[in-house]
Scaffold this motif. Structure first.
Motif, short mmCIF file in Angstrom:
data_model
loop_
_atom_site.label_atom_id
_atom_site.label_comp_id
_atom_site.label_asym_id
_atom_site.label_seq_id
_atom_site.Cartn_x
_atom_site.Cartn_y
_atom_site.Cartn_z
N ASP A 175 42.35 -16.79 24.15
CA ASP A 175 41.94 -15.74 23.21
C ASP A 175 40.67 -16.14 22.47
OD1 ASP A 175 44.11 -14.10 23.85
OD2 ASP A 175 45.40 -15.11 22.40
N GLU A 178 37.72 -15.97 24.90
CA GLU A 178 37.29 -14.58 25.08
C GLU A 178 36.47 -14.10 23.89
OE1 GLU A 178 39.64 -11.07 26.87
OE2 GLU A 178 39.99 -10.93 24.71
N GLN A 179 36.91 -14.45 22.69
CA GLN A 179 36.19 -14.02 21.50
C GLN A 179 34.79 -14.63 21.44
OE1 GLN A 179 37.60 -11.60 19.39
NE2 GLN A 179 35.40 -11.48 18.96
N MET A 205 33.32 -16.72 33.17
CA MET A 205 33.37 -15.58 32.26
C MET A 205 34.00 -14.30 32.82
SD MET A 205 29.81 -15.80 30.12
CE MET A 205 29.49 -17.11 28.93
N TYR A 208 36.72 -12.30 31.06
CA TYR A 208 36.41 -11.66 29.78
C TYR A 208 35.44 -10.49 29.93
CZ TYR A 208 37.92 -16.45 29.11
OH TYR A 208 38.61 -17.64 29.22
N ALA A 211 36.57 -7.16 28.40
CA ALA A 211 36.51 -7.17 26.94
C ALA A 211 35.07 -7.01 26.46
CB ALA A 211 37.11 -8.46 26.40
#
Length: 244
Positions: A175, A178-179, A205, A208, A211
């Motif tokens: 998480d 991803e952020q 990557m 992600y 997102a």
């Protein structure tokens, strides 16, 4: 009737070889080094002793001979095309393509000129990379990308850079990773309002990408989209029935 089958290789039915850096961080599904990411067989090959830190923070040209040697070994085994698992190996695209004599896709960054042609006037491609300070004009020139392409990196984030490049742990908070990637993309479009599409440099990557697309509202391209295109030419879909 099948006729005569021809041999000469150790591997069959594995069209794509992947030159891999040596690393121990987790490769979740979507990561290039996780074989379940791909809808076709891939042959992974570790280039011993060459780490992400060597390539991202150092000079990839220092390791060119090793990549050529392992690429040639993959070809002898039976693969018909080569890719790599680090976007910074864009710097080696011309040399690898010349030395290996098979189609080579060294980096997701090769997509930049193509993606640029899809954008309306006044818009351009931007890059999200693991380390913006290390991605140079030489990397971009090697794949025909404009040297003034805007770039944002994850090096100031909490997780992605320190796990993948600094190798501070073999565990990763997905998480947070991803952020970090999303934050870099948001900073990219904030600083460069003319960005109309994003190419993710790092081959870790793709998990992600969705997102990033949701956060920015822009098309996002990565090594998964690049290799999918690459393979579609190497193994075209057959639409017409084969006639004897």
């Amino acid at each position: 009737m099948y006729g005569t089958a021809k041999g000469g290789y150790s591997l069959y039915g594995v069209p794509l070889g992947v030159l891999m850096l040596e690393a121990k961080f987790p490769r979740i599904e979507g990561d290039m080094g996780n074989a379940t990411t791909w809808p076709f067989p891939v042959q992974l090959c570790i280039v011993d002793g060459v780490t992400p830190e060597h390539i991202v923070m150092g000079n990839p040209l220092d390791y060119l001979d090793q990549f050529i040697r392992e690429g040639q070994r993959l070809i002898r085994l039976g693969v018909s095309a080569i890719t790599t698992n680090c976007g910074f190996l864009a710097l080696l695209q011309p040399q690898l393509a010349a030395a290996l004599k098979v189609p080579v896709l060294a980096s997701s960054l090769v997509q930049i000129p193509l993606v640029q042609t899809t954008l309306p006037p006044g818009k351009r491609v931007g890059i999200v990379t693991v380390c913006a300070s290390s991605l140079t004009a030489a990397h971009l020139s090697a794949v025909g990308a404009p040297v003034d392409t805007p770039i944002a990196g994850t090096e100031n984030g909490e997780e992605f850079f320190r796990i993948l490049i600094r190798a501070e742990s073999d565990s990763m908070d997905v998480d947070k990773a991803e952020q970090d990637v999303v934050n870099a993309a948001l900073q990219l479009v904030k600083d460069n309002p003319d960005v109309g599409a994003i190419v993710l440099e790092c081959t870790n990557m793709p998990p992600y990408a969705a997102a990033v697309a949701q956060a920015t509202g822009l098309p996002v391209y990565d090594i998964y989209t690049a290799v999918s295109w690459f393979m579609s030419g190497l193994r075209p879909r057959r639409f017409l029935a084969q006639h004897g």
